[in-house]
Design an enzyme around this catalytic site. Structure first.
Site, short mmCIF file in Angstrom:
data_model
loop_
_atom_site.label_atom_id
_atom_site.label_comp_id
_atom_site.label_asym_id
_atom_site.label_seq_id
_atom_site.Cartn_x
_atom_site.Cartn_y
_atom_site.Cartn_z
N GLN A 73 0.83 -1.21 0.00
CA GLN A 73 0.00 0.00 0.00
C GLN A 73 0.86 1.26 0.00
OE1 GLN A 73 -2.70 -2.26 3.21
NE2 GLN A 73 -3.31 -0.15 2.97
N ARG A 94 -8.11 -1.17 8.44
CA ARG A 94 -9.19 -0.28 8.03
C ARG A 94 -9.53 0.72 9.12
NH1 ARG A 94 -14.18 -1.95 3.98
NH2 ARG A 94 -14.38 0.12 3.16
N CYS A 95 -8.47 1.33 9.65
CA CYS A 95 -8.68 2.36 10.66
C CYS A 95 -7.48 3.26 10.71
CB CYS A 95 -8.96 1.73 12.02
SG CYS A 95 -7.59 1.64 13.14
N GLU A 113 -12.74 4.13 5.95
CA GLU A 113 -12.77 3.23 7.10
C GLU A 113 -13.81 3.62 8.14
OE1 GLU A 113 -8.77 4.03 7.74
OE2 GLU A 113 -9.12 5.72 9.04
#
Ligand code: CDP
Length: 784
Positions: free
Chosen positions: A220, A367-368, A737
C-alpha cells in the site's frame, strides 16, 4: 436534462468505476498474474514453536531434491548484514532468525526452486531442530519481572516497549474528584486479521546488467518501501523500482514490510533470476496482517444530570514480538488519543504501554486510522455504560454532551483540532430513519414478554488524512501526498498520484476531481499510480488519507493548470486575463458569455498557439501538505434480537448516517460504507484470535476464524449529512474506514442493551453465540 457536470462526470456523480471492466472480465493484474522469463519460486519454512532456540538447520535433503536451487537461512542473511530489518515503528525485526524463533509460524528458512510445488516439497525436507523455551503470551504476565524475555537483542532487558500518554493528568484527576458519578469498565479488543482476498506476495527481479532491483509487490506504500529498501541495502533509489499492481485488498495489512519480501529480493540478487513468493492462505492468517489487541481500562466521570466531565484511559497494547505497526513516528499508539470522541469533556488523560509477547507482530491499522477503532470502541461503550448507570436513554445522553456545531474548530482535551462537525444532526437523522421512539416502545413490550431485543447507538468521530507534515512522519519521511497532471494537445489527460488504490476506485474518483476542476470529460482522464518510476512521491494509501491528501493535491494541481489556462484563454479571446472568468466549465469574457473557450481548445493552443514568451505545454504537479487532518463522523443505530435458545445475535436493522463532507462519487462512498459496516460487524460478532499458553494460535484456518458471509450480513440502510471540511480544497473528508470504526460499538451497545435489565454492563467482542448463551444462562434467561 443532463447537466454539463453530469456529462463530464465531475464531483458528486455516481460515475461507474473505470477499473471495473477489467476486474469483471478477469483482466486484473495481481502479483500472481505476473510471470517473468526465467522466474523461480520461493516457499518458506516456518516455526511450529512460539519460542525456541534453533539448534540445527539441515538443508541437505531439500537441496538434494531435483529443482531445488537454494535454501536460505538466517546465517546466510546475517553474513550479508540482512538478518534483521528496521520496522516502520523504529524497532527492528528478524528477516530470518539466526538462532531463536519468537513466535509460531515465524519464517525460519526459505527454499528457492524452479517450480512452486518443488519449493513446497523442499520446505517439507528442511530439517530444523528446536530447543523449546517458555513463551509469554499474556501481555500482563509479560510485564512481570520473571517473565521470559521476548527480545534479548535489546538493551532494555524486559518486555516493555514504550509508554505514551496524552492529555492532562492533573486536570483529569481534579475533574474526577469533583464528579458526582464515575463509571469504570475493562474492555478487551482482541487481535483480528485483515484476511484480504489476495495474500501477501511479490516478484523480485534483479537485473544484473542494469544493477536494478524491480519488485512487484502487494504494498500500500510503494515509495516509502523503496526509500527504506535503499537505506537498508545501500542500493541507490533510482536502481530500485517498486511496482504495486492491482491489489486484492490491503486494509492496512499491506503497509508493513514482511520478511518474505526481503528474502525474495535477496534470492533474486543472488541468482540473477526473478523470484516469486506468494503466501498461502494459512501462512497469511498465521503470520502477518494482525490488528488491535488492546486491553483497556476506561473511567468516565460525570455529574448526576448526565454532564460528562472527564475520561481516564489506561491501555496495554500487545504488539507481539516486534513493534512493526505503521504508526506515525510521534504516535506510538497511533491516534488512540482521539478517544474523547464526539463529546465535550473538560479533561482527559490517556496512557498506553506497548508490550512484547511471543506472537507475530500486531498493530496494523486494519481499516482504521492508526488505532481509532480502539478509541471509538472505548468512548462509545463508556457513554452507554454511563447511560445505564444514570438510567437515561443513551441517545439523550449523547445529545446532551455532543460538541455543538458552533464550537468548531474544536480543540479536544488531548490536543486535536476537529475541523467541522454537526453531531446532533447526524444522530437526529439516524433516529428518524430507524424510528427510534417506536423501537423503544417495541423493546419494552418484548421485554415484558421475555423476548430479548436491543438498540445500540454509536456516534463516532474519525480522524483521517495524515499529515500535516509538521506533526506526521513515518521513519522521518514527512506525511504529505502528491499529484502530477499532464493535459495532452487534444484535451485528454494523464494523472499520476502518490497514493495507491486497493479497491477504493481511485482511477475513477481522482479522474472525477480533474474533470470537475478542468472541465474535461472523465473518460478522457487516465489515472496511474503504484509505480515508483513514474508516480510522484507519496506516502501511500491507508488510514483513509487518499482523499484528504492526494485528492487535495489533485485539485490544487488542476487549479495550477487552470491558472495557466486562463492566460491562454485571454490570448485566444484577445482579452485581458483579468476580464476572463471560469464559469460553467469554460473560460469566458466577463459579461460576454458568448465569447468563451473550453479546456480542450486551450489544451490544443498550449502546444500550437500559446502566447509568445509562455512555456508550451499544460501540466502541473502538487505536493499537498494538509493544514490539519479531517474529522469525518457518523451516527449508527443497530437493532438486534437475541435467540434465547442458542445465544445467536441477529442484526435486524442497521442504519448508518455518515458525514464525509463533500462527496466525489456517492456510489463509491456507499460501497465503501457497505464493506466497512460488514468489516465492523464481523469482529463484534464473529472474529477474534487467541493463543493457548504455549503460543499456539487457536484460529489458524477459516474453520475457526469466522469471516462474515452474506448469511450474517444484514441489509445496511445508509444515509448522509454533509458538513464540508473548511480546510480541504473541495471540502471533502476521508470515508474509507469510517464504517469499520463506527460499527462495532453500535452492535455491542445493542446486545448489552438487550440484556441491560438483568444488570449486564459490558460484553467483550466477539460476542459469539456461545459467549452470549453463557451470559443468558448466568442470568437465568437461557432457553432449552
Ligand atoms: O485512502 P482511501 O482511498 O482508502 O480512503 P478515502 O480517501 O476515504 O477514499 C475512499 C474512496 O471514496 C475513494 O475512491 C475516494 O475518492 C472516495 N471518496 C469520495 O468519493 N468522497 C469523499 N468525500 C471521500 C472519499
Amino acid at each position: 436534462m443532463t447537466t454539463p457536470a453530469q456529462t463530464l462526470g465531475g464531483m458528486g456523480h455516481s460515475v461507474k468505476r473505470k477499473e471495473d471492466p477489467r476486474f469483471l472480465r478477469g483482466k486484473g493484474r495481481y502479483i500472481d498474474d505476473i510471470k517473468l522469463p526465467g522466474m523461480i519460486y520461493m516457499d518458506i519454512v516456518r516455526s511450529p514453536y512460539a519460542h525456541a532456540n534453533i539448534t540445527k538447520i539441515d538443508a541437505s535433503k531439500a537441496l538434494a531434491l531435483p529443482g531445488v536451487l537454494a535454501v536460505i537461512t538466517g546465517k546466510d542473511l546475517d553474513a550479508a548484514g540482512l538478518a534483521w530489518m528496521p520496522t516502520l515503528m523504529s524497532d527492528k525485526q528478524m528477516v530470518l532468525p539466526v538462532d531463536r524463533v519468537v513466535y509460531q509460524a515465524q519464517e525460519v528458512a526459505a527454499v528457492i526452486a524452479t517450480e512452486r510445488y518443488i519449493a513446497a516439497d523442499g520446505v517439507q525436507l528442511v530439517e530444523v531442530e528446536y530447543d523449546p523455551l517458555p513463551p509469554v503470551v499474556d501481555p500482563f504476565k509479560a510485564l512481570e519481572p520473571d517473565a521470559p524475555l521476548v527480545r534479548p537483542d535489546r538493551e532494555q532487558k524486559n518486555n516493555h516497549i514504550w509508554h505514551w500518554e496524552a492529555g492532562d493528568a492533573a486536570q483529569t484527576d481534579a475533574a474526577f474528584a469533583s464528579a458526582e458519578v464515575v463509571v469504570k469498565e475493562d474492555l478487551y479488543i482482541p487481535r483480528i486479521h485483515v484476511c484480504s482476498i489476495e495474500t501477501c506476495g511479490c516478484v523480485a527481479s534483479f537485473d544484473k546488467v542494469e544493477g536494478k532491483l524491480t519488485i512487484y509487490m502487494t504494498t500500500q506504500a510503494p515509495h516509502a518501501i523503496r526509500t527504506v529498501y535503499s537505506l537498508v541495502t545501500g542500493i541507490p533509489e533510482n536502481k530500485i523500482r517498486v511496482i504495486s499492481p492491482d491489489i486484492g485488498g490491503g486494509f492496512g495489512g499491506k503497509v508493513p514490510v514482511y520478511p518474505g519480501y526481503v528474502i525474495a529480493s535477496v534470492a533474486s540478487i543472488q541468482t540473477g533470476l526473478p523470484v516469486k513468493w506468494i503466501e498461502d492462505r494459512s501462512e497469511n492468517i498465521q503470520a502477518d496482517s494482525f490488528a488491535r489487541d488492546y486491553h483497556i481500562t476506561a473511567e468516565l466521570a460525570a455529574d448526576k444530570d448526565g454532564t460528562m466531565k472527564a475520561l481516564r484511559v489506561k491501555t496495554l497494547a500487545d504488539h507481539g514480538a516486534f513493534d512493526a505497526a505503521a504508526n506515525p513516528s510521534k504516535f506510538p499508539a497511533g491516534l488512540f488519543s482521539v478517544v474523547t470522541g464526539s463529546y465535550n469533556l473538560q479533561a482527559a488523560h490517556v496512557e498506553v504501554d506497548g508490550v512484547y509477547t511471543n506472537k507475530p507482530s500486531g498493530g496494523v491499522a486494519y481499516r482504521c486510522s492508526f488505532r481509532v477503532t480502539e478509541a471509538v470502541h472505548t468512548i462509545e461503550r463508556m457513554v452507554d455504560v454511563l447511560a445505564q448507570k444514570l438510567g437515561v436513554d443513551p441517545a439523550d445522553l449523547r445529545m446532551k454532551n455532543f460538541i455543538q456545531p458552533e464550537s468548531f474548530p474544536y480543540k479536544s482535551p488531548t490536543g486535536w483540532e476537529y475541523d467541522s462537525g454537526n453531531y446532533p444532526a447526524a444522530l437526529q437523522k439516524a433516529m428518524a430513519k430507524i424510528g427510534y421512539a417506536d423501537l423503544r416502545r417495541e423493546q419494552a413490550e418484548k421485554r415484558a414478554r421475555g423476548e430479548l431485543m436491543g438498540i445500540g447507538i454509536s456516534t463516532f468521530t474519525e480522524i483521517v488524512g495524515a499529515g500535516p507534515s509538521h506533526t506526521f512522519d513515518i521513519l522521518g519521511i514527512k506525511m504529505f501526498d502528491s499529484c502530477e497532471i499532464r493535459v495532452h494537445p487534444t484535451g485528454s489527460a494523464i494523472v499520476r498520484i502518490g497514493v495507491q488504490t486497493q479497491g477504493q476506485g481511485h482511477e475513477t474518483t481522482f479522474a472525477q476531481i480533474v474533470a470537475e476542476e478542468l472541465g474535461l470529460p472523465v473518460e478522457n482522464i487516465t489515472v496511474e499510480h503504484g509505480d515508483t518510476d513514474t508516480a510522484p512521491y507519496g506516502l501511500g494509501t491507508y488510514a483513509s488519507r487518499s482523499t484528504p491528501t492526494a485528492g487535495a493535491a489533485t485539485a490544487v494541481a488542476s487549479r495550477k493548470i487552470r491558472e495557466k489556462a486562463k492566460n491562454i484563454a485571454a490570448h485566444l479571446l484577445e482579452a485581458n486575463p483579468d476580464d476572463i472568468e471560469w464559469s460553467d466549465y469554460k473560460f469566458q469574457v466577463k459579461g460576454a458569455p458568448g465569447r468563451s473557450v473550453t479546456m480542450k481548445d486551450i489544451a490544443f493552443a498550449a502546444y500550437t498557439n500559446h502566447p509568445q514568451g509562455m512555456e508550451a505545454g499544460l501540466e502541473a504537479v502538487d505536493y499537498y501538505d494538509p493544514p490539519n487532518l479531517t474529522f469525518p463522523f457518523g451516527a449508527y443505530i443497530c437493532v438486534v434480537d437475541i435467540d434465547r435458545g442458542t445465544g445467536a445475535v441477529k442484526i435486524r436493522r442497521f442504519v448508518a448516517v455518515d458525514d464525509c463532507g463533500n462527496i466525489i462519487n456517492p456510489m463509491i462512498v456507499e460501497g465503501q460504507i457497505h464493506g466497512g459496516l460488514t468489516m465492523g460487524m464481523a469482529p463484534a460478532l464473529l472474529e477474534g484470535i487467541s493463543y493457548d499458553e504455549n503460543g499456539n494460535m487457536q484460529q489458524g484456518t477459516f474453520m475457526e476464524y469466522l469471516l462474515p458471509t452474506a448469511m450474517e450480513t444484514p441489509v445496511w440502510e445508509t444515509d448522509k449529512t454533509v458538513t464540508p471540511s473548511p480546510h480541504h480544497p473541495f471540502g471533502a473528508k476521508g470515508v474509507g474506514e469510517s464504517a469499520t470504526v463506527g460499527a462495532p460499538p453500535a452492535v455491542v451497545n445493542a446486545v448489552v442493551d438487550a440484556l441491560a435489565h438483568v444488570g449486564v454492563t459490558h460484553i467483550d467482542i466477539p460476542m459469539t453465540p456461545w459467549k452470549v448463551y453463557e451470559l443468558l444462562e448466568a442470568h437465568g434467561l437461557a432457553e432449552g
